[in-house]
Design an enzyme around this catalytic site. Structure first.
Site, short mmCIF file in Angstrom:
data_model
loop_
_atom_site.label_atom_id
_atom_site.label_comp_id
_atom_site.label_asym_id
_atom_site.label_seq_id
_atom_site.Cartn_x
_atom_site.Cartn_y
_atom_site.Cartn_z
N ASN A 148 -4.48 -7.50 18.75
CA ASN A 148 -3.07 -7.90 18.83
C ASN A 148 -2.21 -6.79 18.24
O ASN A 148 -2.40 -6.39 17.09
CB ASN A 148 -2.91 -9.19 18.01
CG ASN A 148 -1.46 -9.59 17.82
OD1 ASN A 148 -0.59 -9.21 18.61
ND2 ASN A 148 -1.19 -10.38 16.78
N GLY A 176 -5.76 -8.36 14.28
CA GLY A 176 -6.13 -9.63 14.87
C GLY A 176 -6.85 -9.38 16.20
O GLY A 176 -6.43 -8.52 16.97
N ARG A 188 0.80 -1.23 0.00
CA ARG A 188 0.00 0.00 0.00
C ARG A 188 0.84 1.28 0.00
O ARG A 188 0.30 2.37 -0.19
CB ARG A 188 -0.96 -0.01 1.21
CG ARG A 188 -2.21 -0.82 0.94
CD ARG A 188 -3.09 -0.85 2.16
NE ARG A 188 -2.57 -1.73 3.20
CZ ARG A 188 -2.93 -1.67 4.48
NH1 ARG A 188 -3.77 -0.76 4.89
NH2 ARG A 188 -2.44 -2.53 5.35
C1 UD1 Z 1 -0.32 -8.62 11.99
C2 UD1 Z 1 -0.94 -9.69 12.87
C3 UD1 Z 1 -2.21 -9.13 13.52
C4 UD1 Z 1 -1.91 -7.85 14.26
C5 UD1 Z 1 -1.21 -6.86 13.35
C6 UD1 Z 1 -0.73 -5.67 14.14
C7 UD1 Z 1 -0.39 -11.80 11.78
C8 UD1 Z 1 -0.87 -12.90 10.95
N1 UD1 Z 1 -1.26 -10.83 12.07
O1 UD1 Z 1 -1.25 -8.39 10.94
O2 UD1 Z 1 -2.76 -10.07 14.40
O3 UD1 Z 1 -3.10 -7.26 14.75
O4 UD1 Z 1 -0.05 -7.46 12.74
O5 UD1 Z 1 -0.21 -4.69 13.28
O6 UD1 Z 1 0.72 -11.81 12.23
N2 UD1 Z 1 6.10 -9.80 7.54
C9 UD1 Z 1 7.22 -10.50 7.20
N3 UD1 Z 1 7.07 -11.65 6.47
C10 UD1 Z 1 5.87 -12.11 6.07
C11 UD1 Z 1 4.73 -11.37 6.44
C12 UD1 Z 1 4.87 -10.22 7.18
O7 UD1 Z 1 8.33 -10.12 7.54
O8 UD1 Z 1 5.84 -13.13 5.43
C13 UD1 Z 1 6.27 -8.58 8.35
C14 UD1 Z 1 5.75 -7.33 7.66
O9 UD1 Z 1 6.77 -6.70 6.90
C15 UD1 Z 1 5.34 -6.45 8.85
C16 UD1 Z 1 4.91 -7.48 9.90
O10 UD1 Z 1 5.50 -8.70 9.51
O11 UD1 Z 1 6.42 -5.72 9.36
C17 UD1 Z 1 3.41 -7.63 10.02
O12 UD1 Z 1 2.91 -8.12 8.79
P1 UD1 Z 1 1.57 -7.61 8.17
O13 UD1 Z 1 1.31 -8.30 6.91
O14 UD1 Z 1 1.55 -6.12 8.15
O15 UD1 Z 1 0.53 -8.17 9.27
P2 UD1 Z 1 -0.87 -7.60 9.57
O16 UD1 Z 1 -1.83 -8.06 8.54
O17 UD1 Z 1 -0.81 -6.16 9.83
#
Ligand code: UD1
Ligand code: CA
Length: 462
Positions: free
Chosen positions: A171, A142, A16
Site C-alpha cells: 500500500n 502494509g 525517526r
Molecule cells: C502507512 C499505511 C501503510 C502504508 C504506508 C505507506 C496505515 C495504518 N498504514 O503506514 O499501509 O504501506 O503508510 O507509506 O495507514 N499520520 C497522521 N495522524 C496519525 C498517524 C499518521 O496524520 O495519527 C500521518 C503521518 O504524519 C504520515 C502518514 O499519516 O504522513 C502515514 O503515517 P505513518 O505512521 O507514517 O504510516 P506508516 O506506518 O508508514
C-alpha cells in the site's frame, strides 16, 4: 467529472527524524516536503486541499499560511491514519465527489500518477481506489492481500502473518475515495491491532464486507512513493530530486560539469550553452540566461542573470540582477536589490547592497558599495567605501557617468559625485563634487627632511 478534493496527512510525529522541526517542514531540493506534495496535489486542480496537522500544528499551520485554497484541520491526539482522515469531515461538509488522500512526507509522486489514479477511480465508480506498488523488500509497508485477483484487505507489517509478510505488493498510503460513504465508514474502524491505532487501510475490509467496489492502481515506478521517515531517506529523496532537475537541464542544452555536485532548485531556469561547474547552488526563483559560465562554489538565490555573464568562484548573491556580458567575482557578495550593468565588472572582495552599477563600470577590488547609484563607465578604485550609515539612518551615494574614484576613498553619504569628476586617492569626500572637477579630501603630506639625523644627534648629546 465529479469534483476532486485533496486531504494531506501531516499530523504524525516523525520520531525517526530526531528533530525539533516538524517532519513535513524539512527541506528537500530547497522546498519543504509539504510544498512538494501541495504542488503535486494542485495538478488535480482540486476544489479544496485540507492538511491534517497535529504534532507541532502551529509551526505547520504558519508555514501554510496564505496559501490559496489550503485549509488545516487539527488531529489531537494522533490516533492513526483512519482517525486522521476523519478530522477532514467538518472541512468537507456538504462536499461531493472524490477525495484524494496524500501523505505530507511523500514528495516524489508525479502529477500524472495522481491524474491516472483519479481517472481509474471515477471510470470504475469505485468507493475506494488504492495506489499500490511492488517493492522488494516490502518491509514496513502494509501488504495488499488479494482474493481471486481482487483486493480483499490491507494488512500492516506489524500485524501480518508469515504468509502475508511474503507479499511484495504494498500500500502506497495514497488513495482516492468516494466522499458519499467515506466518513460513515471511517467511524466503523476499530483499533484492536498491533499498534492500537485506527488504521485507514481497514476501510478496504469494511467496503468489501458491504459489497462496495474497491479498486487498485499499480505504479510502474515504485520510486515515486518513497517516503521520508529519517534523515537518511531525506538525503535519498533530495538526491533523486536533484538528478531529475539536472537531467532536465542537460537535456535542454545546459552543461553541468559534475551533475552529482550541482544543486539547482526546482523553480530555477537556465538557458542553453550555459556551463555550470561543481559546487554551484542555484536557488529559489533564480533565472540564468544563455551562454553564461558559473565557476565552482557559487550560491545564487532569487537572482536574474542575463545572457553571457561570467561568475567566478566563491560568490554569494541574493535578489539581484546581473546584466549581459558582466563579470562577477571571485569573492563577490551581492546583497538584495543590487544591479550589475551590462559589461560591468565587479571584482575580488567587493560587496554591493541596494546598489546599481551602470553599464561598463568597474569595481574590481576590495570595496563596499551600499545604497549607491553608480552611472556608466565609472571606475571605482580599490578599497572604496560608501559610508552609508550614520548610526541611525542610511543615506545614498550618487556617482554620475564617467567619474573616477581614486583608491582608498571614503564617500560619506549623502553625497553626489558629478559627471566625469575625479576623486583623488585616499580622499574622505563629505561634500558634493561638481562635474568635471577634481576633489582632494585628505591631509596634506609634509616631509621633514633630515629629521632622523637630527633625532640621532639629540640622543648622543644626553
Ligand atoms: C502507512 C499505511 C501503510 C502504508 C504506508 C505507506 C496505515 C495504518 N498504514 O503506514 O499501509 O504501506 O503508510 O507509506 O495507514 N499520520 C497522521 N495522524 C496519525 C498517524 C499518521 O496524520 O495519527 C500521518 C503521518 O504524519 C504520515 C502518514 O499519516 O504522513 C502515514 O503515517 P505513518 O505512521 O507514517 O504510516 P506508516 O506506518 O508508514
Ligand atoms: Ca510513513
Amino acid at each position: 467529472m465529479p469534483e476532486t478534493h485533496v486531504v494531506v496527512l501531516a499530523a504524525g510525529k516523525g520520531t525517526r527524524m530526531k528533530s525539533g522541526l516538524p517532519k513535513v517542514l524539512h527541506r528537500s531540493a530547497g522546498l519543504p516536503l509539504i510544498e512538494h506534495v501541495l504542488r503535486t496535489a494542485s495538478s488535480l486542480d482540486p476544489a479544496s486541499i485540507v492538511v491534517i496537522i497535529g504534532h507541532q500544528a502551529e509551526a505547520v499551520r504558519a508555514a501554510l499560511d496564505g496559501r490559496q485554497g489550503v485549509s488545516c484541520a487539527v488531529q489531537e491526539p494522533q490516533l492513526g491514519t483512519g482517525h486522521a482522515l476523519l478530522q477532514a469531515e467538518p472541512s468537507l461538509m456538504g462536499a461531493k465527489g472524490t477525495v484524494v488522500l496524500l501523505s505530507g512526507d511523500v514528495p516524489l509522486l508525479r502529477p500524472q500518477t495522481l491524474v491516472d489514479l483519479v481517472r481509474t477511480h471515477n471510470e470504475r465508480r469505485a468507493a475506494a481506489t488504492v495506489l499500490t506498488a511492488v517493492v522488494a523488500p516490502p518491509d514496513g509497508y502494509g501488504r495488499i492481500v488479494r482474493q481471486d485477483g481482487r483486493i480483499a484487505a490491507i494488512v500492516e507489517h506489524k500485524d501480518a502473518s508469515p504468509a502475508e509478510l511474503a507479499i511484495t505488493e504494498i500500500n502506497s498510503g495514497i488513495y482516492a475515495f468516494d466522499l458519499a460513504p467515506l466518513f460513515g465508514a471511517l467511524r466503523q474502524i476499530g483499533s484492536s491491532n498491533a499498534q492500537g491505532e485506527y488504521y485507514l487501510p481497514d476501510l478496504v475490509t469494511i467496503y468489501r464486507a458491504r459489497g462496495l467496489p474497491v479498486e487498485t492502481v499499480t505504479l510502474a515506478n515504485a520510486g515515486e512513493i518513497l517516503g521520508v521517515n529519517s534523515r537518511r531517506e531525506l538525503a535519498d529523496v533530495s538526491a533523486i530530486l536533484k538528478m531529475t532537475k539536472n537531467e532536465a537541464l542537460m537535456a535542454a542544452g545546459v552543461t553541468l560539469v559534475d551533475p552529482a555536485a550541482t544543486y539547482i532548485g526546482p523553480d530555477v531556469e537556465v538557458g542553453a550553452d550555459t556551463v555550470i561547474h561543481p559546487g554551484v547552488h542555484l536557488e529559489g526563483r533564480t533565472r540564468v540566461g544563455a551562454r553564461c559560465e558559473i565557476y565552482p562554489n557559487v550560491r545564487i538565490v532569487d537572482c536574474v542573470i542575463d545572457d553571457g555573464v561570467i561568475i567566478n568562484s566563491f560568490c554569494h548573491m541574493t535578489s539581484s540582477h546581473v546584466r549581459s556580458g558582466a563579470q562577477v567575482g571571485p569573492f563577490v557578495h551581492l546583497r538584495p536589490q543590487s544591479d550589475v550593468g551590462v559589461d560591468a565588472h565587479v571584482g575580488n572582495f567587493v560587496e554591493l547592497k541596494k546598489t546599481t552599477l551602470g553599464k561598463g563600470s568597474k569595481a574590481n577590488h576590495l570595496s563596499y558599495l551600499g545604497d549607491a547609484t553608480i552611472g556608466e563607465k565609472v571606475n571605482v578604485g580599490a578599497g572604496t567605501i560608501t559610508c552609508n550609515y550614520d548610526g541611525r539612518q542610511k543615506h545614498r551615494t550618487i556617482i554620475e557617468d564617467g567619474a573616477f574614484i581614486g583608491s582608498a576613498s571614503q564617500l560619506i553619504a549623502p553625497v553626489r559625485v558629478g559627471k566625469d569628476a575625479y576623486i583623488a586617492a585616499g580622499s574622505s569626500i563629505t561634500e558634493d563634487v561638481p562635474a568635471e572637477s577634481l576633489a582632494i579630501g585628505r591631509g596634506k603630506q609634509t616631509n621633514k627632511v633630515g629629521w632622523v639625523a637630527r633625532k640621532r644627534a639629540a640622543a648622543t648629546k644626553d
